[in-house]
Design an enzyme around this catalytic site. Structure first.
Site, short mmCIF file in Angstrom:
data_model
loop_
_atom_site.label_atom_id
_atom_site.label_comp_id
_atom_site.label_asym_id
_atom_site.label_seq_id
_atom_site.Cartn_x
_atom_site.Cartn_y
_atom_site.Cartn_z
N GLY A 33 0.85 -1.20 0.00
CA GLY A 33 0.00 0.00 0.00
C GLY A 33 0.88 1.24 0.00
O GLY A 33 0.61 2.20 0.71
N ASP A 41 -3.75 -6.92 -4.66
CA ASP A 41 -4.55 -6.69 -3.46
C ASP A 41 -3.83 -7.37 -2.31
O ASP A 41 -3.62 -8.59 -2.34
CB ASP A 41 -5.94 -7.30 -3.71
N MET A 42 -3.43 -6.59 -1.33
CA MET A 42 -2.64 -7.16 -0.22
C MET A 42 -3.40 -8.25 0.55
O MET A 42 -2.79 -9.06 1.23
CB MET A 42 -2.21 -6.04 0.73
N HIS A 84 -4.08 1.25 10.06
CA HIS A 84 -5.16 2.02 10.69
C HIS A 84 -6.40 2.11 9.80
O HIS A 84 -7.48 2.47 10.28
CB HIS A 84 -4.68 3.44 11.02
C1 LIG Z 1 -3.41 5.77 3.81
S1 LIG Z 1 -2.65 5.34 2.27
C2 LIG Z 1 -0.95 5.18 2.72
C3 LIG Z 1 -0.03 5.32 1.55
C4 LIG Z 1 1.46 5.22 1.87
N1 LIG Z 1 1.81 3.98 2.52
C5 LIG Z 1 1.89 6.39 2.72
O1 LIG Z 1 2.34 6.20 3.84
O2 LIG Z 1 1.78 7.54 2.25
C6 LIG Z 1 -3.15 3.63 2.14
C7 LIG Z 1 -2.74 3.02 0.80
O3 LIG Z 1 -3.12 1.65 0.79
C8 LIG Z 1 -3.55 1.31 -0.53
N2 LIG Z 1 -4.43 0.13 -0.45
C9 LIG Z 1 -5.68 0.10 0.06
N3 LIG Z 1 -6.17 -1.16 -0.02
C10 LIG Z 1 -5.20 -1.91 -0.59
C11 LIG Z 1 -5.14 -3.30 -0.94
N4 LIG Z 1 -6.15 -4.12 -0.70
N5 LIG Z 1 -4.00 -3.75 -1.51
C12 LIG Z 1 -2.96 -2.90 -1.76
N6 LIG Z 1 -2.97 -1.59 -1.44
C13 LIG Z 1 -4.08 -1.09 -0.86
C14 LIG Z 1 -4.27 2.57 -0.98
O4 LIG Z 1 -4.43 2.64 -2.38
C15 LIG Z 1 -3.41 3.67 -0.38
O5 LIG Z 1 -2.45 4.13 -1.30
#
Ligand SMILES: C[S@@+](CC[C@H](N)C(=O)[O-])C[C@H]1O[C@@H](n2cnc3c(N)ncnc32)[C@H](O)[C@@H]1O
Length: 280
Positions: free
Chosen positions: A208, A251-252, A269
């Site tokens: 992510g 997708d994680m 979070h």
């Molecule tokens: C709050 S942001 C944090 C981004 C980055 N890690 C940072 O610290 O700036 C959460 C990230 O998780 C990604 N995300 C959400 N669900 C996900 C999933 N199922 N698999 C992979 N990435 C995901 C979102 O697209 C987003 O970019």
């Protein structure tokens, strides 16, 4: 008035109610200043500005000057700008000068440590709507996924990432907002604790990892380490080529690529324990 008189207690309590009702105006004045480019205008001016110089530098009619003065008053009070002279005593407003403070220097567009994109995202309509949906959300049944968070309730049952996947502007706002807050932070982490955290690793996946900024800073400092970013399609789709980092679509919750280490920054979070804790 006696300090512990009933009228004093009433007055104190009433003030507290007023304060909490109106505290959103602090955020709205901040947003307005960022959208107008007030920090940029003072920065480009090269030093303290008068109100009329500020009005001239901004895309607003001169007739709005008195209102800009009030917005600036809120932001001076919150420490975003400094003021020389005292406009509240009726002095000529040309004798009053506004200048940047350490806080508003963080809001200059395009500077390496600018938090302006984060202000735009957090104070934006989509997030505010989630705040307004809080009561409906807390009263709603938690059997239905469409009620999972206030954001879901405000946006037709869609979570923030699903919503972003359908709205390019919101997607950009979210990605930039997240990335800008990391720029300085991850640089300091790498400088001070990089060897402890990343030394000796051959590969790392930033799960992510958004725009890949964090992974790129780490990869820049540890060029022998293979750094990847696992992200959703709609995030990867809008990222420019990055020589330091490989983007992996996925997708994680389904699969995370193999690596020596995984970074989850500002990710856990977003989810409940039920999403993340799996027992065999
Ligand atoms: C709050 S942001 C944090 C981004 C980055 N890690 C940072 O610290 O700036 C959460 C990230 O998780 C990604 N995300 C959400 N669900 C996900 C999933 N199922 N698999 C992979 N990435 C995901 C979102 O697209 C987003 O970019």
């Amino acid at each position: 008035m006696e300090v512990d008189s009933p009228i004093h207690d009433f007055s104190k309590a009433r003030t507290q109610v007023w304060k909490h009702m109106l505290v959103f105006m602090d955020s709205m004045c901040l947003r307005c200043a960022v959208e107008l480019g007030v920090p940029d205008a003072i920065h480009n001016h090269g030093g303290p500005v008068t109100l009329s110089e500020l009005v001239q530098a901004l895309p607003i009619p001169t007739s709005r000057a008195p209102f800009l003065r009030r917005i600036m008053r809120v932001l001076v009070n919150s420490g975003f700008f400094s003021i020389e002279g005292n406009e509240s005593d009726g002095s000529n407003e040309e004798e009053v000068y506004y200048d940047l403070t350490a806080t508003s220097k963080l809001l200059i567009t395009g500077s390496t440590n600018s938090l302006a994109p984060l202000v735009r995202f957090v104070t934006g309509m989509e997030v505010a709507m989630a705040g307004h949906a809080m009561t409906t959300w807390i009263k709603a049944s938690d059997d239905d996924d469409k009620n999972e968070t206030p954001f879901h309730v405000a946006h037709g049952g869609k979570g923030v990432f699903e919503f972003a996947s359908e709205r390019p502007e919101f997607n950009a706002l979210l990605n930039e907002g997240m990335a800008c807050d990391n720029r300085v932070f991850i640089g300091e982490v790498v400088k001070n604790w990089g060897d402890v955290l990343f030394g000796g690793l051959r590969s790392l996946v930033d799960v992510g990892g958004g725009t890949g900024l964090t992974a790129a800073v780490i990869a820049g400092a540890y060029p022998k380490m293979k750094c990847s970013v696992l992200e959703l399609d709609h995030v990867v789709d809008v990222q420019p080529e990055n020589e330091l980092v490989e983007f992996v679509r996925g997708d994680m919750f389904v699969q995370i690529p193999q690596a020596d280490a995984f970074l989850l920054e500002w990710v856990l979070h977003d989810w409940s324990d039920k999403d993340f804790v799996e027992e065999d």
